[in-house]
Write an enzyme that holds these catalytic residues in place. Sequence first.
Site, PDB file in Angstrom:
ATOM      1  CB  CYS A  85       5.124  -3.864  -1.407  1.00  0.00           C
ATOM      2  SG  CYS A  85       5.634  -2.644  -2.605  1.00  0.00           S
ATOM      3  CG  HIS A 125       2.325  -6.288  -4.307  1.00  0.00           C
ATOM      4  ND1 HIS A 125       1.458  -5.793  -3.353  1.00  0.00           N
ATOM      5  CD2 HIS A 125       3.085  -5.249  -4.684  1.00  0.00           C
ATOM      6  CE1 HIS A 125       1.679  -4.502  -3.178  1.00  0.00           C
ATOM      7  NE2 HIS A 125       2.660  -4.140  -3.971  1.00  0.00           N
ATOM      8  CB  ILE A 168       2.988  -2.120  -7.527  1.00  0.00           C
ATOM      9  CG1 ILE A 168       2.349  -3.293  -8.283  1.00  0.00           C
ATOM     10  CG2 ILE A 168       2.204  -0.831  -7.788  1.00  0.00           C
ATOM     11  CD1 ILE A 168       0.966  -3.666  -7.792  1.00  0.00           C
ATOM     12  NE  ARG A 169       2.951   3.832  -6.550  1.00  0.00           N
ATOM     13  CZ  ARG A 169       2.856   4.040  -5.255  1.00  0.00           C
ATOM     14  NH1 ARG A 169       3.759   4.761  -4.640  1.00  0.00           N
ATOM     15  NH2 ARG A 169       1.848   3.566  -4.572  1.00  0.00           N
ATOM     16  CD  GLU A 199      -0.149  -8.756  -2.110  1.00  0.00           C
ATOM     17  OE1 GLU A 199       0.942  -9.363  -2.069  1.00  0.00           O
ATOM     18  OE2 GLU A 199      -0.228  -7.521  -2.172  1.00  0.00           O
ATOM     19  N   GLY A 254       0.862  -1.177   0.000  1.00  0.00           N
ATOM     20  CA  GLY A 254       0.000   0.000   0.000  1.00  0.00           C
ATOM     21  C   GLY A 254       0.891   1.216   0.000  1.00  0.00           C
ATOM     22  CD  GLU A 255       2.576   5.658  -0.517  1.00  0.00           C
ATOM     23  OE1 GLU A 255       2.389   5.052  -1.598  1.00  0.00           O
ATOM     24  OE2 GLU A 255       3.672   6.141  -0.200  1.00  0.00           O
ATOM     25  CB  SER A 256       5.356   2.712   3.858  1.00  0.00           C
ATOM     26  OG  SER A 256       6.023   3.655   3.052  1.00  0.00           O
ATOM     27  NE  ARG A 266       8.424   5.239   0.787  1.00  0.00           N
ATOM     28  CZ  ARG A 266       7.677   6.348   0.770  1.00  0.00           C
ATOM     29  NH1 ARG A 266       8.077   7.428   1.384  1.00  0.00           N
ATOM     30  NH2 ARG A 266       6.535   6.356   0.116  1.00  0.00           N
TER      31      ARG A 266
END
Length: 193
Positions: free
Chosen positions: A80, A169, A133-134, A171, A48-50, A107
């Site tokens: 991630c 990821h 993803i990023r 998942e 997600g977004e840390s 990051r």
Amino acid sequence: MITIGILAVQGAFIEHRHIFDKLNVKSFEIRQLKDLSLPMDGLILPGGESTTMGKLLKDLKMFDLLQEKINNGLPVLGTCAGMILLAKKLTNDEREYFKTMDIAVERNAYGRQLGSFFTFAKFNNIDIPMTFIRAPFIASCGDDVEVLSVVNDHIVASRQGNQIATAFHPELTDSTYVHEYFLELVKKNLSKA
Ligand code: GLN
């Protein structure tokens, strides 16, 4: 019966649930402090977004208890952004989170153009699909850390004791291998108790 708690304040948590459903393993979503008192044998920190996750964990007063559980040996899989939360140090960001795993993480390490990509590579010597993803990667790791995957000369998965971190990821693909590897760790941990 094994129960896995999945941090669900932000990000790709539902996909982890689907993998555990596939493996017939019970899981539940951790959305607020009271969910942390439910019994769990393992913990997922999703992608997600840390920065958002870190802030929400503090706002929801969940940060300290989660950190304590990880420090006390609760098996954890961070994917991630989840890997960023576990890192002892970020190489290109002042922020810090749990700092439970002896890895230095960069990051958004692949730049804008290669921000997202898909490949097959080895995880613990087994070829699996990997979706980035990023994504971050592991710039360096301590002596107690086992390297599980290397892609393009960068470490993208590792384990230290009961903590596993992946830059990709697991998942978001058909393979359940990483989750099965994690569940082996969970089982080993339970048999120690
Ligand atoms: N770039 C995100 C971060 O720094 C991580 C991306 C992801 O989890 N897919 O938190």
